[in-house]
Each structure stands twice: as structure tokens, then as C-alpha cells.
Write a protein that holds these residues in place. Structure first.
Motif, PDB file in Angstrom:
ATOM      1  N   ILE A 100      48.668  43.282  30.342  1.00  0.00           N
ATOM      2  CA  ILE A 100      47.482  43.060  31.159  1.00  0.00           C
ATOM      3  C   ILE A 100      46.352  42.626  30.238  1.00  0.00           C
ATOM      4  O   ILE A 100      46.033  43.325  29.279  1.00  0.00           O
ATOM      5  N   LEU A 101      45.786  41.473  30.507  1.00  0.00           N
ATOM      6  CA  LEU A 101      44.705  40.933  29.685  1.00  0.00           C
ATOM      7  C   LEU A 101      43.479  40.681  30.561  1.00  0.00           C
ATOM      8  O   LEU A 101      43.598  40.144  31.656  1.00  0.00           O
ATOM      9  N   GLY A 102      42.330  41.061  30.065  1.00  0.00           N
ATOM     10  CA  GLY A 102      41.070  40.777  30.738  1.00  0.00           C
ATOM     11  C   GLY A 102      40.089  40.184  29.758  1.00  0.00           C
ATOM     12  O   GLY A 102      40.146  40.477  28.560  1.00  0.00           O
ATOM     13  N   SER A 103      39.223  39.328  30.248  1.00  0.00           N
ATOM     14  CA  SER A 103      38.217  38.739  29.360  1.00  0.00           C
ATOM     15  C   SER A 103      36.979  38.366  30.166  1.00  0.00           C
ATOM     16  O   SER A 103      37.018  38.244  31.385  1.00  0.00           O
ATOM     17  N   ALA A 104      35.898  38.221  29.456  1.00  0.00           N
ATOM     18  CA  ALA A 104      34.643  37.741  30.031  1.00  0.00           C
ATOM     19  C   ALA A 104      34.021  36.795  29.015  1.00  0.00           C
ATOM     20  O   ALA A 104      34.100  37.033  27.811  1.00  0.00           O
TER      21      ALA A 104
END
Length: 111
Positions: free
Chosen positions: A74-78
Motif C-alpha cells: 500500500i503506497l500513499g503520497s501527496a
């Protein structure tokens, strides 16, 4: 707001292990929300990925979930831009592809 445009992709080939593979996916967007899904299958591996991104006024966000032979990732970025001036303080922008300029214009007083 017009209709959605869906992008579809499909591929068949031979991977580095001389194994036949099939890849298929789609992507689309609705307003500021983007989404995609991809699957890949071969004799040596399988994977599936889903992704969501949302373009807020001040920041872009992304979330991707991938399931493959090695497990689930699971990867998240902003991302976005930040500009600071003494007069305005911090200014946030979701635009990362254009050049921004700050111009200080002083008015001449009339005598």
C-alpha cells in the motif's frame, strides 16, 4: 461537465523468464478524482493494482494498492508546491508543472 473518457490498455508478450504474459488495465477520472486498475498474469507471476488520486485545491494525493506474489503493498503520497513571501506567508498549490514568479510592484507616490 462532459462524459468520462476511459483509457484501456492490453498487452500480450514474453517476459524475461520466457513466459507468456497478459496485461490489462484501465484508467479514468471524474472531476478531480482519478482511478485506475491493472492486472498482469504469466506462468511465473500474477499481480493486481488499483489506484486512486484526488486533486485538492492545494495538494495532489495518491493511493495505490498492489497485490502480487510477494504480498500486498500500500503506497500513499501527496505532492504540490509551496511558495512563501513575507506579505502572504505560505501559499500552497497542487500545480507542479508550471513555473511560478513573484513580482513586487511598488507604486510611485504622486507629488
Amino acid at each position: 461537465m462532459g462524459g468520462n473518457i476511459y483509457y484501456l490498455s492490453n498487452a500480450i508478450g514474453v517476459d524475461s523468464n520466457d513466459s507468456l504474459f497478459l496485461r490489462s488495465g484501465f484508467s479514468s477520472s471524474y472531476g478531480k478524482l482519478g482511478y485506475n486498475a491493472n492486472v498482469s498474469h504469466s506462468n511465473s507471476s500474477e499481480s493486481a493494482t488499483i489506484g486512486l488520486n484526488y486533486k485538492f485545491d492545494n495538494v495532489n494525493t495518491n493511493l495505490t494498492v498492489t497485490k502480487n506474489d510477494n504480498g500486498t503493498q500500500i503506497l500513499g503520497s501527496a505532492n504540490g508546491g509551496i511558495l512563501f513571501t513575507p506579505h502572504t506567508g505560505a501559499i500552497l498549490s497542487n500545480d507542479t508543472s508550471n513555473t511560478l514568479a513573484i513580482i513586487n510592484v511598488k507604486r510611485r507616490s504622486r507629488s
